[in-house]
Design a protein around this motif. Structure first.
Motif, PDB file in Angstrom:
ATOM      1  N   GLU A 192       5.817   3.845   7.742  1.00 18.03           N
ATOM      2  CA  GLU A 192       5.379   4.685   6.626  1.00 18.03           C
ATOM      3  C   GLU A 192       5.292   3.875   5.338  1.00 18.03           C
ATOM      4  O   GLU A 192       4.422   4.108   4.495  1.00 18.03           O
ATOM      5  CB  GLU A 192       6.362   5.847   6.438  1.00 18.03           C
ATOM      6  N   PHE A 193       6.189   2.895   5.182  1.00 17.67           N
ATOM      7  CA  PHE A 193       6.237   2.076   3.972  1.00 17.67           C
ATOM      8  C   PHE A 193       5.244   0.918   4.029  1.00 17.67           C
ATOM      9  O   PHE A 193       4.852   0.406   2.980  1.00 17.67           O
ATOM     10  CB  PHE A 193       7.639   1.494   3.785  1.00 17.67           C
ATOM     11  N   ALA A 194       4.903   0.477   5.220  1.00 15.55           N
ATOM     12  CA  ALA A 194       4.102  -0.748   5.375  1.00 15.55           C
ATOM     13  C   ALA A 194       2.906  -0.506   6.289  1.00 15.55           C
ATOM     14  O   ALA A 194       2.766  -1.166   7.336  1.00 15.55           O
ATOM     15  CB  ALA A 194       4.973  -1.874   5.913  1.00 15.55           C
ATOM     16  N   PRO A 195       2.006   0.409   5.922  1.00 11.82           N
ATOM     17  CA  PRO A 195       0.903   0.745   6.833  1.00 11.82           C
ATOM     18  C   PRO A 195      -0.092  -0.382   7.065  1.00 11.82           C
ATOM     19  O   PRO A 195      -0.846  -0.339   8.039  1.00 11.82           O
ATOM     20  CB  PRO A 195       0.232   1.936   6.129  1.00 11.82           C
ATOM     21  N   LEU A 255      -0.684  -2.575   1.596  1.00 11.49           N
ATOM     22  CA  LEU A 255       0.694  -2.092   1.491  1.00 11.49           C
ATOM     23  C   LEU A 255       1.546  -2.694   2.598  1.00 11.49           C
ATOM     24  O   LEU A 255       1.287  -2.459   3.785  1.00 11.49           O
ATOM     25  CB  LEU A 255       0.724  -0.570   1.571  1.00 11.49           C
ATOM     26  N   ILE A 256       2.570  -3.468   2.208  1.00 11.37           N
ATOM     27  CA  ILE A 256       3.390  -4.162   3.211  1.00 11.37           C
ATOM     28  C   ILE A 256       4.863  -3.775   3.126  1.00 11.37           C
ATOM     29  O   ILE A 256       5.676  -4.278   3.904  1.00 11.37           O
ATOM     30  CB  ILE A 256       3.249  -5.689   3.094  1.00 11.37           C
ATOM     31  N   ARG A 302       4.334   6.049  -4.846  1.00 13.82           N
ATOM     32  CA  ARG A 302       5.094   5.318  -5.855  1.00 13.82           C
ATOM     33  C   ARG A 302       6.039   4.317  -5.199  1.00 13.82           C
ATOM     34  O   ARG A 302       6.590   4.570  -4.137  1.00 13.82           O
ATOM     35  CB  ARG A 302       5.922   6.299  -6.701  1.00 13.82           C
ATOM     36  N   SER A 303       6.179   3.159  -5.840  1.00 11.72           N
ATOM     37  CA  SER A 303       7.093   2.088  -5.443  1.00 11.72           C
ATOM     38  C   SER A 303       6.621   1.310  -4.215  1.00 11.72           C
ATOM     39  O   SER A 303       7.384   0.520  -3.650  1.00 11.72           O
ATOM     40  CB  SER A 303       8.517   2.615  -5.211  1.00 11.72           C
ATOM     41  N   SER A 304       5.360   1.532  -3.805  1.00 10.44           N
ATOM     42  CA  SER A 304       4.804   0.710  -2.728  1.00 10.44           C
ATOM     43  C   SER A 304       4.668  -0.733  -3.185  1.00 10.44           C
ATOM     44  O   SER A 304       4.267  -1.006  -4.318  1.00 10.44           O
ATOM     45  CB  SER A 304       3.424   1.244  -2.320  1.00 10.44           C
ATOM     46  N   VAL A 305       5.003  -1.666  -2.297  1.00  6.14           N
ATOM     47  CA  VAL A 305       4.849  -3.096  -2.547  1.00  6.14           C
ATOM     48  C   VAL A 305       3.565  -3.539  -1.846  1.00  6.14           C
ATOM     49  O   VAL A 305       3.379  -3.288  -0.648  1.00  6.14           O
ATOM     50  CB  VAL A 305       6.055  -3.890  -2.022  1.00  6.14           C
ATOM     51  N   ALA A 306       2.686  -4.196  -2.597  1.00  2.00           N
ATOM     52  CA  ALA A 306       1.361  -4.504  -2.067  1.00  2.00           C
ATOM     53  C   ALA A 306       0.951  -5.921  -2.441  1.00  2.00           C
ATOM     54  O   ALA A 306       1.479  -6.522  -3.391  1.00  2.00           O
ATOM     55  CB  ALA A 306       0.341  -3.506  -2.616  1.00  2.00           C
ATOM     56  N   ALA A 313       8.457 -12.961   5.948  1.00  2.00           N
ATOM     57  CA  ALA A 313       9.168 -14.177   5.535  1.00  2.00           C
ATOM     58  C   ALA A 313       8.405 -14.915   4.438  1.00  2.00           C
ATOM     59  O   ALA A 313       9.011 -15.410   3.472  1.00  2.00           O
ATOM     60  CB  ALA A 313       9.391 -15.088   6.734  1.00  2.00           C
ATOM     61  N   ASP A 314       7.094 -14.998   4.562  1.00  2.00           N
ATOM     62  CA  ASP A 314       6.297 -15.705   3.552  1.00  2.00           C
ATOM     63  C   ASP A 314       6.260 -14.937   2.237  1.00  2.00           C
ATOM     64  O   ASP A 314       6.232 -15.547   1.161  1.00  2.00           O
ATOM     65  CB  ASP A 314       4.873 -15.935   4.073  1.00  2.00           C
ATOM     66  N   HIS A 315       6.249 -13.624   2.311  1.00  2.25           N
ATOM     67  CA  HIS A 315       6.321 -12.826   1.077  1.00  2.25           C
ATOM     68  C   HIS A 315       7.672 -13.026   0.398  1.00  2.25           C
ATOM     69  O   HIS A 315       7.748 -13.228  -0.819  1.00  2.25           O
ATOM     70  CB  HIS A 315       6.097 -11.344   1.400  1.00  2.25           C
TER      71      HIS A 315
END
Length: 245
Positions: A103-106, A189-190, A166-170, A124-126
């Motif tokens: 759900e957080f990382a589609p 979104l990851i 909100r607060s999605s990391v992309a 890991a690279d992120h």
């Protein structure tokens, strides 16, 4: 370093350091921003309303009843000419991020496929990327953060989403960001952080600031839920995430 001065109406001008996005140019922008604020606070330059840093330039807004452009620009130019301070104090900010919930990382699997990595390698690279906040924009609290590992560079999605939580990391291009509100968006979104990038209950509503060094810390869903409850309740200790360097 030569600079260009560009007019921005009758109460502001922009000091432009170059035409590219780089740590060196952005460092000059932030150094001039700091130098002008220090000079203003010391009473050396009157009439400064605010300075607004961007990735490669600084907008200087002034009160024309207190100082004219003809008086102010030479003073700014003198700050540049004598050499801007290096090695200024900055913040090292750590942002917890949950990458494990679909759900957080589609877009995580698609990013892995397009970059020819496993999902764990993408994560890991992120996590290993050397991130720096360059500028805030688009909406309150949204930071454009450069420094993404080159192996993860991808263009924006061909079909933007109407609603990004909100607060999605992309990620997109050479950057990462954290959406401060639910909004449309075209980045990949990851993950998601339990933190709020904008919270009007805080003394400083915007969490990140230009010049911050940023790193992500991987957390599991249980830890995410605990921190999210504390943030929602207003009891989370934000100071644990920030160090001066």
């Amino acid at each position: 370093m030569s600079v260009r001065y560009l007019s921005c109406g009758d109460t502001a001008f922009t000091v432009e350091f170059g035409n590219e996005i780089s740590p060196e140019i952005n460092g000059r922008v932030m150094a001039l921003h700091t130098a002008i604020v220090q000079a203003r606070d010391a009473g050396e330059i009157p009439g400064i309303v605010e300075t607004v840093p961007t990735m490669r330039s600084l907008m200087v807004t002034y009160d024309p009843m207190a100082i004219s452009r003809a008086e102010l620009q030479p003073q700014v130019d003198a700050l540049v000419a004598r050499g801007l301070p290096a090695g200024m104090k900055s913040r090292q900010v750590t942002v917890p991020c949950c990458y494990d919930d679909p759900e957080f990382a589609p877009d995580l699997e698609e990013v892995a496929e397009r970059t020819k990595k496993t999902t764990d390698q993408v994560i890991a690279d992120h996590l290993a990327s050397s991130f720096k906040v360059y500028v805030l924009g688009f909406m309150p609290g949204l930071a454009y953060v450069a420094g993404l590992d080159p192996s993860l560079f991808l263009p924006r999605r061909s079909q933007p989403r109407v609603r990004v939580p909100r607060s999605s990391v992309a990620i997109a291009m050479d950057m990462t960001t954290i959406y401060p509100f639910e909004s449309p968006g075209g980045w990949h979104l990851i993950g998601r952080t339990p933190l709020w990038m904008f919270d009007q209950r805080r003394e400083q509503p915007v969490f990140l600031a230009p010049g911050d060094s940023l790193s992500f810390q991987r957390i599991d869903r249980k830890t995410y839920d605990r921190i999210a409850r504390e943030v929602e309740a207003g009891s989370f200790d934000w100071s644990t995430l920030v160090k001066s360097k």
